[in-house]
Scaffold this motif. Structure first.
Motif, PDB file in Angstrom:
ATOM      1  N   HIS A 188      -1.145  -0.991  -4.270  1.00 44.70           N
ATOM      2  CA  HIS A 188      -2.380  -0.213  -4.099  1.00 44.70           C
ATOM      3  C   HIS A 188      -1.965   1.212  -3.724  1.00 44.70           C
ATOM      4  O   HIS A 188      -1.454   1.446  -2.633  1.00 44.70           O
ATOM      5  CB  HIS A 188      -3.245  -0.855  -3.007  1.00 44.70           C
ATOM      6  N   ILE A 189      -2.151   2.159  -4.648  1.00 54.84           N
ATOM      7  CA  ILE A 189      -1.736   3.546  -4.423  1.00 54.84           C
ATOM      8  C   ILE A 189      -2.961   4.359  -4.016  1.00 54.84           C
ATOM      9  O   ILE A 189      -3.982   4.343  -4.721  1.00 54.84           O
ATOM     10  CB  ILE A 189      -1.089   4.145  -5.683  1.00 54.84           C
ATOM     11  N   VAL A 190      -2.875   5.063  -2.897  1.00 55.04           N
ATOM     12  CA  VAL A 190      -4.004   5.836  -2.378  1.00 55.04           C
ATOM     13  C   VAL A 190      -3.566   7.289  -2.181  1.00 55.04           C
ATOM     14  O   VAL A 190      -2.653   7.572  -1.385  1.00 55.04           O
ATOM     15  CB  VAL A 190      -4.528   5.269  -1.042  1.00 55.04           C
ATOM     16  N   ALA A 191      -4.209   8.207  -2.897  1.00 54.65           N
ATOM     17  CA  ALA A 191      -3.951   9.641  -2.753  1.00 54.65           C
ATOM     18  C   ALA A 191      -5.054  10.268  -1.903  1.00 54.65           C
ATOM     19  O   ALA A 191      -6.112   9.649  -1.690  1.00 54.65           O
ATOM     20  CB  ALA A 191      -3.916  10.294  -4.136  1.00 54.65           C
ATOM     21  N   PRO A 192      -4.863  11.504  -1.413  1.00 57.04           N
ATOM     22  CA  PRO A 192      -5.967  12.197  -0.738  1.00 57.04           C
ATOM     23  C   PRO A 192      -7.160  12.348  -1.685  1.00 57.04           C
ATOM     24  O   PRO A 192      -7.003  12.317  -2.905  1.00 57.04           O
ATOM     25  CB  PRO A 192      -5.356  13.568  -0.399  1.00 57.04           C
ATOM     26  N   LYS A 193      -8.349  12.533  -1.122  1.00 54.60           N
ATOM     27  CA  LYS A 193      -9.593  12.526  -1.909  1.00 54.60           C
ATOM     28  C   LYS A 193      -9.604  13.540  -3.056  1.00 54.60           C
ATOM     29  O   LYS A 193     -10.210  13.317  -4.083  1.00 54.60           O
ATOM     30  CB  LYS A 193     -10.785  12.815  -0.982  1.00 54.60           C
ATOM     31  N   ASN A 194      -8.918  14.686  -2.879  1.00 56.58           N
ATOM     32  CA  ASN A 194      -8.976  15.734  -3.904  1.00 56.58           C
ATOM     33  C   ASN A 194      -7.817  15.638  -4.907  1.00 56.58           C
ATOM     34  O   ASN A 194      -7.536  16.584  -5.629  1.00 56.58           O
ATOM     35  CB  ASN A 194      -8.958  17.117  -3.236  1.00 56.58           C
ATOM     36  N   GLN A 195      -7.133  14.474  -4.950  1.00 56.46           N
ATOM     37  CA  GLN A 195      -6.003  14.341  -5.858  1.00 56.46           C
ATOM     38  C   GLN A 195      -6.137  13.086  -6.729  1.00 56.46           C
ATOM     39  O   GLN A 195      -6.926  12.196  -6.429  1.00 56.46           O
ATOM     40  CB  GLN A 195      -4.691  14.285  -5.056  1.00 56.46           C
ATOM     41  N   ILE A 196      -5.375  13.078  -7.818  1.00 60.38           N
ATOM     42  CA  ILE A 196      -5.317  11.895  -8.684  1.00 60.38           C
ATOM     43  C   ILE A 196      -3.868  11.418  -8.734  1.00 60.38           C
ATOM     44  O   ILE A 196      -2.976  12.037  -8.134  1.00 60.38           O
ATOM     45  CB  ILE A 196      -5.836  12.199 -10.105  1.00 60.38           C
ATOM     46  N   ILE A 197      -3.626  10.313  -9.446  1.00 61.58           N
ATOM     47  CA  ILE A 197      -2.299   9.674  -9.434  1.00 61.58           C
ATOM     48  C   ILE A 197      -1.769   9.588 -10.860  1.00 61.58           C
ATOM     49  O   ILE A 197      -2.490   9.175 -11.785  1.00 61.58           O
ATOM     50  CB  ILE A 197      -2.398   8.257  -8.833  1.00 61.58           C
ATOM     51  N   GLU A 198      -0.522   9.973 -11.038  1.00 57.56           N
ATOM     52  CA  GLU A 198       0.162   9.813 -12.322  1.00 57.56           C
ATOM     53  C   GLU A 198       1.219   8.720 -12.182  1.00 57.56           C
ATOM     54  O   GLU A 198       1.973   8.709 -11.212  1.00 57.56           O
ATOM     55  CB  GLU A 198       0.829  11.120 -12.761  1.00 57.56           C
ATOM     56  N   VAL A 199       1.256   7.800 -13.151  1.00 55.87           N
ATOM     57  CA  VAL A 199       2.218   6.692 -13.136  1.00 55.87           C
ATOM     58  C   VAL A 199       3.054   6.748 -14.409  1.00 55.87           C
ATOM     59  O   VAL A 199       2.514   6.895 -15.509  1.00 55.87           O
ATOM     60  CB  VAL A 199       1.493   5.331 -13.044  1.00 55.87           C
ATOM     61  N   ARG A 257       0.862  -1.183   0.000  1.00 53.52           N
ATOM     62  CA  ARG A 257       0.000   0.000   0.000  1.00 53.52           C
ATOM     63  C   ARG A 257       0.899   1.233   0.000  1.00 53.52           C
ATOM     64  O   ARG A 257       1.730   1.410   0.901  1.00 53.52           O
ATOM     65  CB  ARG A 257      -0.885  -0.042   1.243  1.00 53.52           C
ATOM     66  N   LEU A 258       0.759   2.092  -1.016  1.00 55.76           N
ATOM     67  CA  LEU A 258       1.627   3.250  -1.178  1.00 55.76           C
ATOM     68  C   LEU A 258       0.815   4.517  -0.893  1.00 55.76           C
ATOM     69  O   LEU A 258      -0.139   4.826  -1.604  1.00 55.76           O
ATOM     70  CB  LEU A 258       2.203   3.290  -2.597  1.00 55.76           C
ATOM     71  N   LEU A 259       1.219   5.253   0.151  1.00 61.04           N
ATOM     72  CA  LEU A 259       0.439   6.405   0.612  1.00 61.04           C
ATOM     73  C   LEU A 259       1.211   7.715   0.507  1.00 61.04           C
ATOM     74  O   LEU A 259       0.619   8.788   0.669  1.00 61.04           O
ATOM     75  CB  LEU A 259       0.008   6.195   2.077  1.00 61.04           C
TER      76      LEU A 259
END
Length: 411
Positions: A177-188, A150-152
């Motif tokens: 499993h990558i989890v960002a704060p609710k108001n953010q998205i994730i770039e890979v 889990r990557l936080l």
């Protein structure tokens, strides 16, 4: 002798290839360090309208490693009818995946010393169920054979086991499993990438899903080969990256990086154009599909006149048929292939299947469970495309002879 599936140890694996074998019951509490779990009545057809729960507990300080040896449940793109859920933990644990059909995932690893399996069947059953083996492993061993987590943190790195010293091992699954704060998205982004190449990434591959779990409907892409996929952006604040290697060829592996971005950043996913066959469903442009679907729904020509103008010709049984937008997306279990073209065909044991998109959901009309002759075009992702003017008809045994003649036709 009646064996509870909760009380089987590894030596009993030897029994699974001979007779008499163990008799598997519905669910159980399992406290062994290793064992075998089978669906109720396996290898016979599992019963309808059942819900079986197995709770595995291994000693404190160890993790549970589960591997499916066989799976054959009613197939559906979203696994809505018959399915097996696997959870890390017993209560409110993270779901590691939902499985159906004949897709056999790689090893699944719990984060603690507990794992839960739940199998659900509806009124219509269609298969022999599943057989899985589990064992306890030391959590520190995960650095070599096991991986993921889990990557936080706001940014970070993920890589295959053994990177960069040597090839990744065979027979592993890594899930990040990558989890960002609710108001953010994730770039890979992938910096280096080398995974066993296959046109349809059927063997070793990386899959990326929107959300926290394995779900075909939320798969962004499936990647293999030796060129890094294009950057990927999540729709929401969670992504699951799964790497799977089978038991044969391996390769260098990969290293990738992720970072969180503000949600106002454009959230269109960039799909790879190089080494892979992405599984993402691209919608048919609206203007095109509306104009197309205004055509009169009438089959044109004959088997003979449509054969050469079609990219593919198959006979098959419709296993699933799901409406998405104005189109019908179907999974077809193949009876015979007469002309393959670039059609992507998945094989599990002796069973072959393919994906077909009926561009206009009501033309031609197809129904789940029935057999058809399909003739059509193939898109860049290897899926069959059927427009109103393509040739589709109910398949009967008497058509077989004519199709066999056409198979030898020079176009």
């Amino acid at each position: 002798t009646l064996y509870s599936s909760a009380c089987l140890s590894f030596p009993l694996l030897k029994l699974l290839t001979g007779a008499p074998g163990p008799i598997f019951t519905c669910g159980g509490n399992i406290t062994e360090e290793s064992g075998v779990i089978g669906s109720q009545g396996y290898p016979g057809v599992y019963p309808p309208n059942t819900k079986c729960v197995w709770r595995i507990t291994v000693p404190e300080g160890k993790v549970v490693v589960l591997s499916f040896r066989f799976i054959d449940l009613e197939n559906d793109n979203l696994c809505r009818y018959d399915y097996v859920d696997v959870y890390s933990g017993h209560v409110n644990g993270q779901r590691l995946g939902r499985f159906c059909g004949t897709f056999k995932p790689g090893a699944l690893v719990s984060t603690g010393n507990k794992m839960l399996l739940q199998m659900v069947s509806d009124a219509n059953t269609a298969g022999s169920g599943f057989l899985a083996v589990f064992s306890a492993a030391h959590s520190h061993e995960r650095g070599d054979q096991y991986c993921g987590g889990r990557l936080l943190k706001p940014s970070g790195t993920f890589k295959t086991p053994n990177w960069p010293e040597k090839d990744y091992p065979a027979g592993v699954t890594c899930s990040w499993h990558i989890v960002a704060p609710k108001n953010q998205i994730i770039e890979v982004k992938f910096e280096k990438f080398d995974v066993e190449r296959d046109n349809y990434c059927r063997y070793d591959h990386v899959s990326i899903f929107n959300g926290p779990e394995i779900n075909d409907a939320k798969r962004i892409g499936k990647y293999c080969g030796d060129s890094p996929p294009a950057p990927v952006l999540s729709e929401g604040n969670q992504l699951l990256i799964q790497f799977l290697s089978d038991l044969s060829l391996t390769a260098d592996g990969f290293i990738g990086h992720y970072k969180f971005r503000p949600k106002k950043f454009p959230t269109t996913t960039v799909l790879p154009t190089t080494t892979t066959q992405p599984v993402t469903t691209r919608p048919i442009p609206l203007k095109y599909s509306v104009a197309l679907c205004r055509q009169k729904c009438k089959r044109r020509g004959t088997l003979e006149s449509n054969y050469c103008s079609s990219d593919f010709v198959i006979t098959g049984t419709v296993i699933t048929a799901v409406i998405r937008g104005g189109s019908m997306h179907a999974t077809v279990s193949i009876i015979n292939v007469y002309k393959e073209g670039n059609l992507a065909i998945q094989q599990a044991g002796k069973t072959m299947s393919t994906k077909i998109v009926i561009l206009c959901k009501k033309c031609p009309v197809i129904r789940r469970g029935l057999n058809y002759i399909f003739m059509g075009q193939v898109d860049e992702e290897g899926r069959g495309k059927i427009a109103p003017h393509h040739f589709v008809m109910a398949f009967k045994t008497k058509n077989q002879k004519g199709l066999n003649v056409l198979k030898n036709k020079q176009c």
